[in-house]
Scaffold this active site. Structure first.
Site, mmCIF file in Angstrom:
data_model
loop_
_atom_site.group_PDB
_atom_site.id
_atom_site.type_symbol
_atom_site.label_atom_id
_atom_site.label_comp_id
_atom_site.label_asym_id
_atom_site.label_seq_id
_atom_site.Cartn_x
_atom_site.Cartn_y
_atom_site.Cartn_z
ATOM 1 N N ASP A 211 -4.345 6.253 2.049
ATOM 2 C CA ASP A 211 -4.491 6.414 3.496
ATOM 3 C C ASP A 211 -4.209 7.846 3.945
ATOM 4 O O ASP A 211 -3.176 8.432 3.582
ATOM 5 C CB ASP A 211 -3.506 5.475 4.204
ATOM 6 C CG ASP A 211 -3.632 5.566 5.721
ATOM 7 O OD1 ASP A 211 -4.644 5.102 6.251
ATOM 8 O OD2 ASP A 211 -2.728 6.141 6.360
ATOM 9 N N GLU A 278 -9.109 8.308 1.285
ATOM 10 C CA GLU A 278 -9.729 8.222 2.619
ATOM 11 C C GLU A 278 -9.810 9.662 3.127
ATOM 12 O O GLU A 278 -9.061 10.077 3.995
ATOM 13 C CB GLU A 278 -8.868 7.367 3.560
ATOM 14 C CG GLU A 278 -9.544 7.068 4.889
ATOM 15 C CD GLU A 278 -8.596 7.153 6.080
ATOM 16 O OE1 GLU A 278 -7.488 7.692 5.959
ATOM 17 O OE2 GLU A 278 -8.998 6.684 7.151
#
Ligand code: NOJ
Ligand code: CA
Length: 582
Positions: A211, A278
């Protein structure tokens, strides 16, 4: 394919993203959970996927739905416990589905023990080094240490209170105040994460989606950011801060985690870990620079998700991906939807879906233009055919295979995304793509979401009544449904060549037009996207006029919509052509 080094499992895998809170609720409390997923895994096996990615399911106060992690080594009680996780892994393994976790390195929760003990230890302590604690500016320290803005609105700094009630130091939180940023220059932080990775691999996870890695580094000294033009959306401000975005620490984190993964694989023969970033970023070159033998295995390439409905943008994205791959062997993962973006059925049905600029992350969420879901659905179907034959991993988002639209009219009382409050109620946020899945047309079980329980509680976000028609059980036997299309695409994809890249095709815009063929690729008015992978030719018509298909590419083996006239591809429709099936 090189037979001595077969491609790793993830290189062409189809990964299904599960927003755990919204997929299936086994105990009837209106919140999705791990047992719910386990009960529904057969559906995913039938869909034809290779892996699932679980959005964060660690204990969390849910201030940003799990991206505020209170304990990285356990399961959120609302979702189950470690035994439920083990059951999920066992069933997934039986069905040959791998499980990816979502790891959040940039920040944790203020409820995490790391943060609590740092607060308790006081200013100047080693435990405060885990985070960015600083004294405030001004005589009494009442001004934030610098001018950085948080991603979801407001200052990125939050003042603490000392045990005696007096105002204390400030801490940095680039998302919400509930998500304090961790200090990646501090070795104990790095060591803690090494152990977290190994903990989940030991329990059977096949890898991690990482993330927001692009913001883990901060310029030493934390200098002020350049001023932001007035009117910038709160969610755009942080990406314009050069002191937090794509700093060298991002590479350092990836190098470290890759070496931990490689060591784990060496100790556990047969395990094949994947690390996927990401990595939103300003250019594909920057994103691709993270994928190599020392860093990430693969990374998201979000351009298809950010595109409007203009063919030249789709051609460019595929071409860019191809060039990048050719240059560095980089693996890029494709995706049309995720839990942060407006669902593509609605996105592509916006009356401004042809605007000459590409969508940004935010106007995906904030476009107020009218939506024609029928048009959007046609385009979403065509998009799946464009994407489906591309080499590289492909990520689907739960409910996309049902053609769920964005829920644009959630009542304000229901909104839970922190963006809503943090933006001063000007940006509605991402709840509209997170509404629980409809499995059946039975409203009394939350459309099958809370199946198997009597009188379940209301789902955590209200489901529109019209979704009964889109429920999985309504679509499963309908050969023309979105669900059938997804199954067909994934089955055909599995059967296709593992050839690593595609050749763009430069088709004439009309059969009499052959002399212009070489210009068509670059021509912004050309509405056709066409490429070839192995013996499959993909042709999509993003324009409003019918298109005459070439005669030398084989028969139609898949079509995203009805093609009533032989040899003619209607508007907003895509086909796969190839040798006739046996
Ligand atoms: C990116 C995640 O996808 C998003 O949902 C989350 O809010 C931020 N990172 C913060 O963790
Ligand atoms: Ca539940």
């Amino acid at each position: 394919m090189n037979t001595t080094h077969p491609l790793p499992w993830w290189s062409n895998a189809v990964v299904y993203q599960l927003y755990v809170r919204s997929f299936a609720d086994a105990n009837g409390d209106g919140i999705g959970d791990l047992d719910g997923i386990t009960n529904r895994l057969q559906y995913l096996a039938d869909l034809g996927i290779d892996a699932i990615w679980l959005n964060p399911c660690y204990p969390s106060p849910q201030k940003d739905h799990g991206y505020d992690v209170a304990d990285y080594l356990n399961i959120e009680p609302e979702y189950g416990d470690l035994a439920a996780y083990d059951r999920l892994i066992a069933e997934a393994t039986r069905l040959n589905i791998r499980v990816l976790m979502d790891i959040v390195p940039n920040h944790c929760s203020t409820e995490n023990d790391w943060f609590k003990r740092a607060l308790a230890a006081g200013a100047g302590s080693e435990l405060r080094e885990w985070f960015y604690f600083r004294d405030g500016k001004g005589d009494d320290g009442s001004l934030p240490p610098n001018n950085w803005q948080a991603w979801f609105g407001g200052s990125a700094w939050n003042r603490t209170t000392n045990p005696d009630g007096t105002p204390g130091q400030w801490y940095l939180a680039m998302f919400t105040p509930d998500q304090p940023d961790l200090n990646w220059n501090h070795e104990p932080v790095r060591l803690a994460f090494d152990n977290i990775l190994r903990f989940w691999w030991d329990r059977g996870a096949a890898g991690f989606r990482i993330d927001a890695p692009a913001v883990v580094g901060k310029t030493p000294g934390l200098p002020d950011a350049p001023p932001v033009p007035e009117g910038t959306l709160v969610t755009d401000i942080a990406v314009q801060n050069p002191h937090v975005y794509h700093r060298p620490e991002v590479h350092e984190l990836f190098v470290r985690w890759r070496s931990v993964a490689d060591a784990y694989e060496a100790e556990h023969p047969g395990r094949d870990i994947v690390l996927i970033g990401e990595t939103f970023g300003p250019s594909l070159d920057i994103i691709a620079s993270y994928v190599n033998e020392r860093e990430l295995h693969t990374t998201f390439f979000f351009t298809l998700l950010l595109n409007n409905w203009e063919a030249h943008r789709w051609r460019q994205a595929i071409q860019d991906g191809g060039n990048t791959l050719a240059k560095g062997g980089t693996s890029l993962a494709w995706t049309l939807n995720n839990h942060d973006a407006q669902r593509n059925v609605s996105r592509l049905g916006h009356s401004d879906a042809h605007l000459p600029s590409s969508f940004t992350f935010n106007n995906l969420i904030n476009s107020h233009e009218p939506v024609d879901v029928e048009v959007g659905t046609r385009r979403a179907r065509a998009s799946m055919l464009i994407q489906g034959a591309l080499p590289g991993p492909l990520f689907l988002y739960f409910g996309e295979e049902l053609g769920l639209p964005e829920v644009l009219d959630l009542p304000e009382w229901a909104l839970q995304d922190p963006i809503w409050e943090r933006s001063g109620r000007t940006e509605r946020g991402r709840d509209g793509c997170r509404v629980p899945m409809p499995w059946t047309s039975d409203a009394s079980t939350n459309y099958g979401f809370s199946d198997g329980t009597d009188a379940p509680q209301q789902p955590w976000l209200p489901q529109p009544a019209q979704w009964s028609e889109l429920a999985a059980d309504q679509q499963t036997n309908d050969p023309n449904s979105m669900l059938s299309l997804y199954r067909d695409v994934l089955a055909a994809r599995r059967a296709m060549s593992t050839q690593p890249w595609v050749d763009m095709l430069d088709l004439p815009q009309s059969p009499d037009d052959t002399d212009q063929a070489t210009d068509n690729q670059a021509n912004e008015d050309n509405p056709i996207v066409a490429y070839k992978r192995g013996n499959t030719t993909v042709i999509a018509n993003l324009g409003s006029e019918p298109f005459v298909l070439p005669t030398d590419c084989g028969e139609i083996i898949l079509a995203s919509g009805h093609c009533p006239e032989p040899g003619i591809l209607p508007s907003d429709t895509a086909v796969w052509l190839g040798p006739a099936r046996q």
